[in-house]
Design a protein around this motif. Structure first.
Motif, PDB file in Angstrom:
ATOM      1  N   ALA A 297       4.015   9.180  -5.903  1.00  7.76           N
ATOM      2  CA  ALA A 297       3.408   9.036  -4.576  1.00  7.76           C
ATOM      3  C   ALA A 297       3.033  10.406  -4.008  1.00  7.76           C
ATOM      4  CB  ALA A 297       4.360   8.311  -3.630  1.00  7.76           C
ATOM      5  N   ASN A 298       3.900  11.406  -4.217  1.00  7.17           N
ATOM      6  CA  ASN A 298       3.607  12.769  -3.754  1.00  7.17           C
ATOM      7  C   ASN A 298       2.339  13.311  -4.408  1.00  7.17           C
ATOM      8  OD1 ASN A 298       5.385  13.869  -1.766  1.00  7.17           O
ATOM      9  ND2 ASN A 298       7.050  13.781  -3.245  1.00  7.17           N
ATOM     10  N   MET A 299       2.257  13.141  -5.739  1.00  8.91           N
ATOM     11  CA  MET A 299       1.103  13.663  -6.474  1.00  8.91           C
ATOM     12  C   MET A 299      -0.182  12.969  -6.057  1.00  8.91           C
ATOM     13  SD  MET A 299       2.078  14.531 -10.432  1.00  8.91           S
ATOM     14  CE  MET A 299       2.722  12.927 -10.826  1.00  8.91           C
ATOM     15  N   THR A 300      -0.163  11.644  -6.053  1.00  5.63           N
ATOM     16  CA  THR A 300      -1.399  10.897  -5.788  1.00  5.63           C
ATOM     17  C   THR A 300      -1.842  11.021  -4.334  1.00  5.63           C
ATOM     18  OG1 THR A 300      -0.060   8.877  -5.533  1.00  5.63           O
ATOM     19  CG2 THR A 300      -1.096   9.249  -7.676  1.00  5.63           C
ATOM     20  N   TYR A 301      -0.894  11.266  -3.407  1.00  8.35           N
ATOM     21  CA  TYR A 301      -1.308  11.539  -2.023  1.00  8.35           C
ATOM     22  C   TYR A 301      -2.019  12.883  -1.963  1.00  8.35           C
ATOM     23  CZ  TYR A 301      -1.255  12.461   2.964  1.00  8.35           C
ATOM     24  OH  TYR A 301      -1.647  12.754   4.248  1.00  8.35           O
ATOM     25  N   ARG A 302      -1.470  13.876  -2.670  1.00 12.97           N
ATOM     26  CA  ARG A 302      -2.086  15.208  -2.693  1.00 12.97           C
ATOM     27  C   ARG A 302      -3.475  15.157  -3.327  1.00 12.97           C
ATOM     28  NH1 ARG A 302       1.586  17.470  -5.500  1.00 12.97           N
ATOM     29  NH2 ARG A 302       0.526  17.885  -7.474  1.00 12.97           N
ATOM     30  N   TRP A 303      -3.643  14.270  -4.311  1.00  7.13           N
ATOM     31  CA  TRP A 303      -4.940  14.140  -4.981  1.00  7.13           C
ATOM     32  C   TRP A 303      -5.910  13.236  -4.223  1.00  7.13           C
ATOM     33  CZ3 TRP A 303      -2.326  12.904 -10.315  1.00  7.13           C
ATOM     34  CH2 TRP A 303      -1.739  14.076 -10.813  1.00  7.13           C
ATOM     35  N   GLY A 304      -5.378  12.448  -3.275  1.00  4.32           N
ATOM     36  CA  GLY A 304      -6.252  11.587  -2.475  1.00  4.32           C
ATOM     37  C   GLY A 304      -6.379  10.165  -2.987  1.00  4.32           C
TER      38      GLY A 304
ATOM     39  N   PHE B  15      19.721  -3.238  -8.804  1.00  2.79           N
ATOM     40  CA  PHE B  15      18.792  -3.706  -7.778  1.00  2.79           C
ATOM     41  C   PHE B  15      19.097  -3.082  -6.414  1.00  2.79           C
ATOM     42  CE2 PHE B  15      18.408  -7.409 -10.799  1.00  2.79           C
ATOM     43  CZ  PHE B  15      17.136  -7.087 -11.203  1.00  2.79           C
ATOM     44  N   ILE B  16      20.381  -2.816  -6.141  1.00  3.24           N
ATOM     45  CA  ILE B  16      20.746  -2.138  -4.892  1.00  3.24           C
ATOM     46  C   ILE B  16      20.181  -0.717  -4.879  1.00  3.24           C
ATOM     47  CG2 ILE B  16      22.686  -1.166  -3.585  1.00  3.24           C
ATOM     48  CD1 ILE B  16      24.290  -3.694  -4.442  1.00  3.24           C
ATOM     49  N   LEU B  17      20.330  -0.024  -6.022  1.00  5.50           N
ATOM     50  CA  LEU B  17      19.784   1.330  -6.133  1.00  5.50           C
ATOM     51  C   LEU B  17      18.259   1.326  -5.968  1.00  5.50           C
ATOM     52  CD1 LEU B  17      21.852   2.818  -9.100  1.00  5.50           C
ATOM     53  CD2 LEU B  17      21.823   3.657  -6.749  1.00  5.50           C
ATOM     54  N   ALA B  18      17.610   0.343  -6.626  1.00  3.64           N
ATOM     55  CA  ALA B  18      16.147   0.245  -6.538  1.00  3.64           C
ATOM     56  C   ALA B  18      15.704  -0.016  -5.100  1.00  3.64           C
ATOM     57  CB  ALA B  18      15.648  -0.860  -7.453  1.00  3.64           C
ATOM     58  N   PHE B  19      16.498  -0.812  -4.369  1.00  5.92           N
ATOM     59  CA  PHE B  19      16.171  -1.120  -2.973  1.00  5.92           C
ATOM     60  C   PHE B  19      16.482   0.071  -2.067  1.00  5.92           C
ATOM     61  CE2 PHE B  19      17.422  -2.751   1.221  1.00  5.92           C
ATOM     62  CZ  PHE B  19      16.254  -3.405   1.582  1.00  5.92           C
ATOM     63  N   ALA B  20      17.568   0.796  -2.374  1.00 12.24           N
ATOM     64  CA  ALA B  20      18.020   1.887  -1.510  1.00 12.24           C
ATOM     65  C   ALA B  20      17.125   3.117  -1.615  1.00 12.24           C
ATOM     66  CB  ALA B  20      19.464   2.265  -1.854  1.00 12.24           C
ATOM     67  N   ILE B  21      16.485   3.312  -2.780  1.00  5.15           N
ATOM     68  CA  ILE B  21      15.625   4.484  -2.963  1.00  5.15           C
ATOM     69  C   ILE B  21      14.185   4.086  -2.618  1.00  5.15           C
ATOM     70  CG2 ILE B  21      14.803   6.225  -4.599  1.00  5.15           C
ATOM     71  CD1 ILE B  21      17.337   5.715  -6.246  1.00  5.15           C
ATOM     72  N   PRO B  22      13.625   4.583  -1.524  1.00  8.02           N
ATOM     73  CA  PRO B  22      12.246   4.192  -1.134  1.00  8.02           C
ATOM     74  C   PRO B  22      11.227   4.632  -2.188  1.00  8.02           C
ATOM     75  CG  PRO B  22      13.385   5.335   0.663  1.00  8.02           C
ATOM     76  CD  PRO B  22      14.226   5.514  -0.553  1.00  8.02           C
ATOM     77  N   ASP B  23      10.191   3.815  -2.364  1.00  6.65           N
ATOM     78  CA  ASP B  23       9.147   4.144  -3.343  1.00  6.65           C
ATOM     79  C   ASP B  23       8.336   5.368  -2.924  1.00  6.65           C
ATOM     80  OD1 ASP B  23      10.018   1.983  -4.706  1.00  6.65           O
ATOM     81  OD2 ASP B  23       8.290   0.699  -4.297  1.00  6.65           O
ATOM     82  N   LYS B  24       8.226   5.590  -1.615  1.00  6.39           N
ATOM     83  CA  LYS B  24       7.457   6.734  -1.113  1.00  6.39           C
ATOM     84  C   LYS B  24       8.361   7.573  -0.219  1.00  6.39           C
ATOM     85  CE  LYS B  24       3.067   4.159  -1.005  1.00  6.39           C
ATOM     86  NZ  LYS B  24       3.602   2.817  -1.275  1.00  6.39           N
ATOM     87  N   PRO B  25       8.289   8.897  -0.331  1.00  8.22           N
ATOM     88  CA  PRO B  25       9.062   9.757   0.578  1.00  8.22           C
ATOM     89  C   PRO B  25       8.691   9.492   2.034  1.00  8.22           C
ATOM     90  CG  PRO B  25       8.120  11.036  -1.230  1.00  8.22           C
ATOM     91  CD  PRO B  25       7.515   9.677  -1.309  1.00  8.22           C
ATOM     92  N   ARG B  26       9.620   9.832   2.933  1.00  7.94           N
ATOM     93  CA  ARG B  26       9.428   9.538   4.350  1.00  7.94           C
ATOM     94  C   ARG B  26       8.165  10.189   4.902  1.00  7.94           C
ATOM     95  NH1 ARG B  26       9.767   6.024   8.313  1.00  7.94           N
ATOM     96  NH2 ARG B  26       9.932   7.012  10.356  1.00  7.94           N
ATOM     97  N   HIS B  27       7.916  11.459   4.536  1.00 12.25           N
ATOM     98  CA  HIS B  27       6.752  12.150   5.102  1.00 12.25           C
ATOM     99  C   HIS B  27       5.441  11.526   4.627  1.00 12.25           C
ATOM    100  CE1 HIS B  27       7.076  14.176   1.177  1.00 12.25           C
ATOM    101  NE2 HIS B  27       5.809  14.497   1.316  1.00 12.25           N
ATOM    102  N   ILE B  28       5.438  10.954   3.399  1.00 10.96           N
ATOM    103  CA  ILE B  28       4.240  10.258   2.920  1.00 10.96           C
ATOM    104  C   ILE B  28       4.048   8.952   3.685  1.00 10.96           C
ATOM    105  CG2 ILE B  28       3.158   9.154   0.924  1.00 10.96           C
ATOM    106  CD1 ILE B  28       3.193  12.134   0.636  1.00 10.96           C
ATOM    107  N   GLN B  29       5.150   8.237   3.947  1.00  7.79           N
ATOM    108  CA  GLN B  29       5.066   6.993   4.717  1.00  7.79           C
ATOM    109  C   GLN B  29       4.498   7.252   6.109  1.00  7.79           C
ATOM    110  OE1 GLN B  29       8.774   4.795   4.764  1.00  7.79           O
ATOM    111  NE2 GLN B  29       9.208   5.269   2.627  1.00  7.79           N
ATOM    112  N   VAL B  30       4.946   8.348   6.735  1.00  6.40           N
ATOM    113  CA  VAL B  30       4.467   8.677   8.089  1.00  6.40           C
ATOM    114  C   VAL B  30       2.976   8.996   8.060  1.00  6.40           C
ATOM    115  CG1 VAL B  30       4.631  10.391   9.943  1.00  6.40           C
ATOM    116  CG2 VAL B  30       6.714   9.470   8.900  1.00  6.40           C
TER     117      VAL B  30
END
Length: 660
Positions: free
Chosen positions: A266-273, A607-622
């Motif tokens: 998510a970090n990479m693809t946001y930076r790339w657009g 599944f708890i770990l998968a749910f607890a770790i967000p797919d996108k970092p907080r700053h990307i979500q914002v």
């Protein structure tokens, strides 16, 4: 001043060639002239408004072989307007990512009217490909000179030319200077270092950069598994209860690395657009055929094919064929076990050194047979999936991936499951796993990179000799480059590369408690894989067109599914160990219940770990939420402006009515 496409000049005698179109040798002159006119015609007249010229002029063609090769390029303004049309996303001066528009071009970071580096060469070639693919038939009923090549309004001309054999291929040219710089920072100097992922993305595009990013990430993620697994192997700990800790770490590791990859991606693809890039409406794939009709969504004429016919082909032909192939794979597996029994009997009777070596021969032969079967099945799967006549390329790819994954999984891992859970021979399982893993890695390196590179080098030498023998006054450098690249193999995408990593992930995770050294071999292989794949992309295959991507797609789901299966297999293997069985000498039911309970607990933890770790970092979500809010606000302002204009018009009309 606003620049429109109609104001652009479409003729330049000299321009930077970006894309090559190769026509068949017997193409008629009227067809060539028609194609040229459609490519250079203005957009308002249904053209692509690109720059176009033959590789050789008429005098050079008299000296050289008549090559039907044509170069395509575009002016800087045309490319910028094309970037807006395809929805490219660029970084603004305020560090936000926004869709590029020509009117606001000065607001984007790095833009300068005198700078030609704002768009990467990969993006320029992607824009030209998009414009060529969107050349559509207007009132033509057929391609001039080819009455059998039918056209209808809205049909993509390039796709019809390709399927009719008039156009042989369309490919982007390498930039030799940029390629040399990329190679120097990528693979020519053997050193342990991070890959220049952003540079790879700038040259090859996001899809290939994501593959190399995932390959690098996966390799470094394997290092902890290799480090922990090494002492288990070196000290020959045969007590399987000692492997419980290693297997448990493996299960948590396989979940965490996949979730952390999503965040890095998510970090990479946001930076790339590409994370915020709007998805284009998907056109019918080139091979799709049917009865001409009107698409109810677009309103355009296109071939229509009943869904029930496709389903009948899938369930009555494709599915039985896949099942037959799976049965054949199991039959070959049983032949392998017969060979194992023969080799073991021979060794027990003679006990010599050469018979001890012979014990590994059946596994090596079986590993080679597996690779051959996988490749043959791939061709059959491609033919069947094409015959099923899927309308969209995404649907075609999903059905192909499903067919190939099911067969490859059974073909590669069925023997290991049989040894583990039917024969219950852990020593043979370890031997077979090691042989299959190492043999498949060596074969893949040879077949995918070394052999094609050797063949390409031989072809390159022949082309250089041919060009040096020419006495014509031509641009020999460009001529040599085009002739050399047109004969290169076509890179068919990242499918095989991801498949190789998927199977490797299976070897490492499925039976980790039996062969902890698998991760170490995978790390060693992947360090060489990075260089061999880089060599393959730069020197073996034609340069592929850039394709925007926001993730690794369906492969993320495939890896996650494999990690779930690995929980079940490792729990079952530990439950079968003599040490664990000794705890429950009387009741096997209690043992089974406990193993199932532990397996469910580990799956729940996954599944708890998968749910607890967000797919996108907080700053990307914002940032994504802010972009969505601004888009909604802009739409609201546009609607309010339109409503005000309508109200003003109504007032003006009513005022006129009162006056009369």
């Amino acid at each position: 001043m606003k620049v429109t496409l109609s104001a652009l000049d479409t003729y330049e005698s000299s321009f930077t060639p970006l894309v090559v179109i190769e026509l068949a040798q017997d193409v008629k002159e009227e067809t060539k002239e028609w194609l040229k006119n459609r490519i250079i015609a203005k957009k308002k007249d249904g053209g692509a408004q690109l720059l176009f010229r033959p590789l050789l002029n008429k005098y050079e063609k008299e000296t050289l072989e008549n090559q039907n090769l044509y170069l395509v390029g575009a002016s800087k303004i045309r490319l910028l307007l094309g970037a807006e049309a395809v929805g490219l996303v660029k970084e603004c001066n305020d560090n936000t990512m926004r869709a590029f528009t020509y009117g606001t071009r000065q607001n984007f970071k790095g833009f300068d009217d005198n700078n030609d580096d704002f768009l990467t060469m990969a993006e320029c070639q992607f824009i030209i490909k998009h414009e060529l693919e969107n050349l559509r038939a207007k009132d033509e009923k057929m391609i001039p000179g080819y009455p059998q090549a039918k056209l209808y309004p809205g049909k993509s001309l390039l796709r019809r030319l390709l399927t009719s054999g008039i156009v042989i291929q369309v490919f982007p040219l390498h930039d030799n200077e940029a390629l040399k710089k990329l190679e120097d920072t990528w693979y020519t100097r053997l050193a342990l270092k991070y890959q220049p992922i952003d540079n790879i993305r700038g040259y090859f595009g996001e899809t290939i950069a994501l593959y190399f990013g995932f390959l690098e990430y996966f390799t470094f993620a394997l290092i902890p598994m290799a480090v922990i697994g090494l002492p288990y192997y070196l000290f020959v700990w045969e007590d399987y209860d000692k492997y419980v800790i290693f297997a448990s770490f493996n299960l948590i590791w396989s979940t965490v690395i996949l979730e952390v990859w999503k965040r890095g991606c998510a970090n990479m693809t946001y930076r790339w657009g590409t994370l915020v890039m709007k998805r284009q409406f998907e056109e019918p794939r080139p091979g799709f055929h049917g009865v001409l009709g009107v698409n109810s969504i677009t309103g355009r004429e296109e071939p229509l094919y009943p869904s029930y016919k496709r389903q009948l082909r899938i369930y009555l032909v494709s599915l039985p064929f896949v099942c037959l192939c799976l049965y054949f794979s199991l039959y070959v597996m049983m032949i392998y076990f017969d060979l194992e029994i023969w080799a073991l009997g021979l060794h027990e009777n003679s006990g010599s050194e050469w018979t001890s070596v012979l014990l590994y021969v059946p596994s090596i032969i079986y590993a080679i047979v597996i690779e051959i079967m996988n490749r043959l099945y791939r061709y059959a799967a491609e033919f069947l999936t094409s015959w099923e006549n899927h309308r969209l390329e995404s649907a075609y790819q999903n059905h192909l991936i499903l067919k190939v994954l099911v067969f490859n999984f059974l073909n590669c891992f069925a023997s290991l499951f049989y040894i583990a859970f039917v024969l219950k021979d852990m020593k043979l399982l370890r031997q077979s796993l090691a042989t299959l893993l190492i043999t498949s890695q060596i074969l893949n390196q040879i077949v995918e990179s070394l052999l094609p590179y050797w063949l390409q080098k031989k072809h390159g030498v022949r082309v250089k000799r041919k060009v040096q023998a020419l006495k014509a006054d031509i641009d020999a450098t460009l001529y040599e480059q085009v002739i050399l690249e047109k004969e290169m193999g076509t890179y068919m995408g990242t499918f095989d590369d991801y498949l190789e990593l998927f199977l490797q992930f299976g070897y490492v995770s499925l039976f980790s408690c039996v062969y902890p050294l698998a991760a170490a071999f995978a790390v060693l292989n992947n360090f060489t894989e990075v260089n061999s794949d880089a060599l393959k992309m730069c020197r073996v295959f034609k340069r592929p067109f850039s394709e925007p991507s926001a993730s690794i797609g369906v492969w993320q789901l495939a890896f996650e599914t494999m990690s779930v299966i690995s929980v079940v297999t490792n729990c079952a293997l530990i439950g079968m160990s003599p040490q664990v069985n000794a705890v429950f000498p009387e009741s096997k039911t209690d043992l089974i219940l406990i193993v199932v309970a532990v397996e469910h607990a580990l799956l729940a933890l996954k599944f708890i770990l998968a749910f607890a770790i967000p797919d996108k970092p907080r700053h990307i979500q914002v940032k994504l939420a802010r972009l969505e809010f601004e888009s909604l606000e802009a739409l609201k302002q546009q609607q309010m402006k339109l409503a005000a204009e309508n109200l003003k018009e109504e007032s003006r009309v009513s005022g006129k009515e009162k006056e009369t």
